[in-house]
Design a protein around this motif. Structure first.
Motif, PDB file in Angstrom:
ATOM      1  N   ALA A 196       0.828  -1.205   0.000  1.00 55.70           N
ATOM      2  CA  ALA A 196       0.000   0.000   0.000  1.00 55.70           C
ATOM      3  C   ALA A 196       0.863   1.257   0.000  1.00 55.70           C
ATOM      4  O   ALA A 196       0.581   2.221  -0.728  1.00 55.70           O
ATOM      5  N   GLN A 197       1.921   1.256   0.806  1.00 59.30           N
ATOM      6  CA  GLN A 197       2.810   2.418   0.858  1.00 59.30           C
ATOM      7  C   GLN A 197       3.518   2.629  -0.477  1.00 59.30           C
ATOM      8  O   GLN A 197       3.625   3.763  -0.979  1.00 59.30           O
ATOM      9  N   LYS A 198       4.008   1.549  -1.078  1.00 61.05           N
ATOM     10  CA  LYS A 198       4.694   1.660  -2.366  1.00 61.05           C
ATOM     11  C   LYS A 198       3.755   2.178  -3.449  1.00 61.05           C
ATOM     12  O   LYS A 198       4.112   3.066  -4.240  1.00 61.05           O
ATOM     13  N   ALA A 199       2.547   1.622  -3.483  1.00 65.29           N
ATOM     14  CA  ALA A 199       1.600   2.022  -4.514  1.00 65.29           C
ATOM     15  C   ALA A 199       1.184   3.476  -4.353  1.00 65.29           C
ATOM     16  O   ALA A 199       1.061   4.218  -5.341  1.00 65.29           O
ATOM     17  N   ALA A 200       0.962   3.904  -3.128  1.00 63.57           N
ATOM     18  CA  ALA A 200       0.592   5.302  -2.890  1.00 63.57           C
ATOM     19  C   ALA A 200       1.705   6.243  -3.342  1.00 63.57           C
ATOM     20  O   ALA A 200       1.455   7.298  -3.937  1.00 63.57           O
ATOM     21  N   THR A 201       2.951   5.852  -3.076  1.00 67.85           N
ATOM     22  CA  THR A 201       4.086   6.688  -3.454  1.00 67.85           C
ATOM     23  C   THR A 201       4.210   6.801  -4.972  1.00 67.85           C
ATOM     24  O   THR A 201       4.429   7.895  -5.514  1.00 67.85           O
ATOM     25  N   LEU A 239      -2.536  -0.434  -9.535  1.00 66.70           N
ATOM     26  CA  LEU A 239      -1.915  -1.512  -8.771  1.00 66.70           C
ATOM     27  C   LEU A 239      -2.514  -2.846  -9.184  1.00 66.70           C
ATOM     28  O   LEU A 239      -3.636  -3.180  -8.807  1.00 66.70           O
ATOM     29  N   GLY A 240      -1.758  -3.606  -9.981  1.00 69.59           N
ATOM     30  CA  GLY A 240      -2.189  -4.937 -10.366  1.00 69.59           C
ATOM     31  C   GLY A 240      -1.697  -5.957  -9.348  1.00 69.59           C
ATOM     32  O   GLY A 240      -0.512  -5.985  -9.013  1.00 69.59           O
ATOM     33  N   LEU A 241      -2.602  -6.783  -8.846  1.00 66.52           N
ATOM     34  CA  LEU A 241      -2.282  -7.757  -7.808  1.00 66.52           C
ATOM     35  C   LEU A 241      -2.639  -9.169  -8.265  1.00 66.52           C
ATOM     36  O   LEU A 241      -3.527  -9.360  -9.105  1.00 66.52           O
ATOM     37  N   GLY A 242      -1.951 -10.153  -7.684  1.00 65.73           N
ATOM     38  CA  GLY A 242      -2.246 -11.536  -7.999  1.00 65.73           C
ATOM     39  C   GLY A 242      -1.826 -12.452  -6.872  1.00 65.73           C
ATOM     40  O   GLY A 242      -1.180 -12.029  -5.906  1.00 65.73           O
ATOM     41  N   ALA A 243      -2.178 -13.731  -7.011  1.00 64.73           N
ATOM     42  CA  ALA A 243      -1.916 -14.714  -5.953  1.00 64.73           C
ATOM     43  C   ALA A 243      -0.471 -15.187  -5.931  1.00 64.73           C
ATOM     44  O   ALA A 243      -0.070 -15.872  -4.994  1.00 64.73           O
ATOM     45  N   GLY A 244       0.324 -14.843  -6.945  1.00 66.35           N
ATOM     46  CA  GLY A 244       1.753 -15.077  -6.879  1.00 66.35           C
ATOM     47  C   GLY A 244       2.238 -16.377  -7.480  1.00 66.35           C
ATOM     48  O   GLY A 244       1.465 -17.255  -7.864  1.00 66.35           O
ATOM     49  N   GLU A 245       3.571 -16.482  -7.551  1.00 64.73           N
ATOM     50  CA  GLU A 245       4.259 -17.663  -8.062  1.00 64.73           C
ATOM     51  C   GLU A 245       5.335 -18.083  -7.069  1.00 64.73           C
ATOM     52  O   GLU A 245       6.030 -17.235  -6.496  1.00 64.73           O
ATOM     53  N   ALA A 246       5.525 -19.363  -6.924  1.00 68.73           N
ATOM     54  CA  ALA A 246       6.587 -19.864  -6.056  1.00 68.73           C
ATOM     55  C   ALA A 246       7.948 -19.327  -6.487  1.00 68.73           C
ATOM     56  O   ALA A 246       8.822 -19.085  -5.653  1.00 68.73           O
ATOM     57  N   GLU A 269      -8.065  -6.205   1.187  1.00 68.53           N
ATOM     58  CA  GLU A 269      -8.856  -5.468   2.173  1.00 68.53           C
ATOM     59  C   GLU A 269      -7.979  -4.540   3.014  1.00 68.53           C
ATOM     60  O   GLU A 269      -8.366  -3.407   3.327  1.00 68.53           O
ATOM     61  N   ILE A 270      -6.777  -4.996   3.370  1.00 67.24           N
ATOM     62  CA  ILE A 270      -5.851  -4.153   4.128  1.00 67.24           C
ATOM     63  C   ILE A 270      -5.386  -2.970   3.288  1.00 67.24           C
ATOM     64  O   ILE A 270      -5.355  -1.816   3.757  1.00 67.24           O
ATOM     65  N   ILE A 271      -5.028  -3.232   2.038  1.00 63.62           N
ATOM     66  CA  ILE A 271      -4.554  -2.164   1.148  1.00 63.62           C
ATOM     67  C   ILE A 271      -5.639  -1.113   0.945  1.00 63.62           C
ATOM     68  O   ILE A 271      -5.386   0.097   1.011  1.00 63.62           O
ATOM     69  N   ARG A 272      -6.871  -1.567   0.713  1.00 65.41           N
ATOM     70  CA  ARG A 272      -7.992  -0.631   0.558  1.00 65.41           C
ATOM     71  C   ARG A 272      -8.154   0.239   1.814  1.00 65.41           C
ATOM     72  O   ARG A 272      -8.369   1.449   1.718  1.00 65.41           O
ATOM     73  N   ILE A 277      -7.227  -0.728  -8.249  1.00 64.27           N
ATOM     74  CA  ILE A 277      -6.670  -2.051  -7.990  1.00 64.27           C
ATOM     75  C   ILE A 277      -7.190  -3.041  -9.024  1.00 64.27           C
ATOM     76  O   ILE A 277      -8.406  -3.163  -9.233  1.00 64.27           O
ATOM     77  N   GLY A 278      -6.251  -3.736  -9.683  1.00 62.22           N
ATOM     78  CA  GLY A 278      -6.603  -4.822 -10.589  1.00 62.22           C
ATOM     79  C   GLY A 278      -6.227  -6.146  -9.961  1.00 62.22           C
ATOM     80  O   GLY A 278      -5.267  -6.219  -9.193  1.00 62.22           O
ATOM     81  N   ILE A 279      -6.968  -7.193 -10.274  1.00 62.69           N
ATOM     82  CA  ILE A 279      -6.664  -8.532  -9.768  1.00 62.69           C
ATOM     83  C   ILE A 279      -6.589  -9.501 -10.939  1.00 62.69           C
ATOM     84  O   ILE A 279      -7.481  -9.527 -11.806  1.00 62.69           O
ATOM     85  N   ALA A 280      -5.514 -10.300 -10.950  1.00 63.11           N
ATOM     86  CA  ALA A 280      -5.306 -11.287 -12.000  1.00 63.11           C
ATOM     87  C   ALA A 280      -6.188 -12.501 -11.766  1.00 63.11           C
ATOM     88  O   ALA A 280      -6.321 -12.969 -10.629  1.00 63.11           O
ATOM     89  N   VAL A 281      -6.761 -13.042 -12.840  1.00 62.57           N
ATOM     90  CA  VAL A 281      -7.670 -14.173 -12.721  1.00 62.57           C
ATOM     91  C   VAL A 281      -7.238 -15.311 -13.639  1.00 62.57           C
ATOM     92  O   VAL A 281      -6.626 -15.103 -14.685  1.00 62.57           O
ATOM     93  N   SER A 282      -7.586 -16.529 -13.204  1.00 62.09           N
ATOM     94  CA  SER A 282      -7.329 -17.716 -14.024  1.00 62.09           C
ATOM     95  C   SER A 282      -8.433 -18.752 -13.897  1.00 62.09           C
ATOM     96  O   SER A 282      -8.423 -19.747 -14.605  1.00 62.09           O
TER      97      SER A 282
END
Length: 321
Positions: free
Chosen positions: A85-90, A101-108, A133-136, A168-173
């Protein structure tokens, strides 16, 4: 008309070149830009992986028009959501409102480096939901206290918080990620032109919101050179998200793609300088209902040539679809 974007692929170039390239993309007329946010490249042959957020800060200062976006950041393991959240706001402040801010569930591949383990998919989706929810809440500008299933936040507040926080964007699959995106996101992100993903996103509350896709391409005046480079650096792409998110290292990606042939890659990635082939690679996204498509030019050594060619020939053709 579908907007056409340029991808700052952090796996393909160092930080200074990435900034120079997005400046050039702005100059030749790309509508927006996105950047990957990785700790590792997928394959060692790609050769790079600088810190995306430092690149974004520099790009925000070096450009004046082109929108910026993470594609995508995982806000759950390597990064705590309060820090995201701090990085995105900056970056939103530095870019004067041009950041998403595009977000996703990540990769190992990227998240394992902090030694916290790699949870299963269901847990990753729960973590992503809590993180958003925290970022919002932090984007609201007040103090935030949160003690949830996966994250704790103790009296956090963004002291430099933009009046208009980043969308905020969220990646979907699949269905579960579409449900999360439809409920929590301002836009949806996908790397496959599957209309059913957008339908599911709409069903869960996403109707009317932007939808952003991404297409790998490999420009070169010599098609054989382009095919060879695409195979060397981007053959990982065909594994699919469910497989790719579980592989932990470039070595694992190399092993998993050892039997992929150059002709296999060329069948899915347009290679060379045939404008029509590039247009046909983007067309399925337009037909599926995507409103924006970011192009990934494979290979850091051909970015400038690609951008000049795209500005002169490809962008006009894509806008004429």
């Amino acid at each position: 008309m579908v907007q056409i974007g340029y991808t700052m692929m952090t796996e393909h170039a160092g930080p200074r070149q990435l900034v120079e390239d997005v400046v050039h993309a702005e100059q030749v007329g790309f509508d927006f830009s996105v950047t990957s946010d990785h700790y590792f490249p997928w394959l060692a042959t790609q050769g790079h992986s600088p810190y995306a957020w430092a690149v974004l800060g520099a790009a925000a200062q070096a450009t004046s028009r082109i929108p910026l976006m993470t594609y995508v950041t995982c806000p759950t393991v390597r990064y705590h959501p309060a820090i995201v959240a701090q990085k995105a706001a900056t970056v939103q402040l530095l870019s004067e409102g041009r950041f998403r801010l595009g977000l996703g569930a990540g990769e190992a591949l990227n998240e394992h480096v902090v030694g916290a383990g790699w949870p299963g998919m269901a847990t990753r989706h729960e973590m992503l939901t809590e993180a958003v929810e925290i970022i919002r809440a932090l984007f609201g500008g007040d103090y935030v206290n949160h003690h949830g299933t996966y994250f704790d936040v103790e009296a956090a507040k963004l002291w430099d918080c933009p009046a208009d926080p980043p969308p905020i964007g969220i990646a979907v699959s699949g269905e579960r990620s579409c449900e999360i995106a439809g409920r929590l996101a301002d836009l949806v992100i996908a790397v496959e032109p599957k209309g059913e993903l957008l339908t599911a996103f709409d069903r869960h509350g996403g109707s009317g919101k932007p939808r952003v896709g991404q297409v790998p391409v490999c420009y070169d005046a010599d098609r054989e050179t382009a095919v060879r480079r695409a195979h060397e650096q981007f053959r990982w792409f065909g594994g699919g998200w469910k497989v790719n998110s579980e592989l932990p290292s470039p070595t694992a990606f190399k092993a998993a793609t050892q039997f992929v042939r150059p002709e296999d890659v060329a069948a899915s990635i347009p290679c060379g300088d045939d404008v029509d082939a590039f247009v046909e690679a983007v067309r399925p996204y337009k037909e599926a209902g995507f409103t924006e498509v970011a192009l990934v030019q494979v290979g850091g050594e051909r970015q400038r040539e690609f951008l000049d060619w795209a500005g002169e020939k490809l962008l006009p053709a894509l806008r004429g679809m």
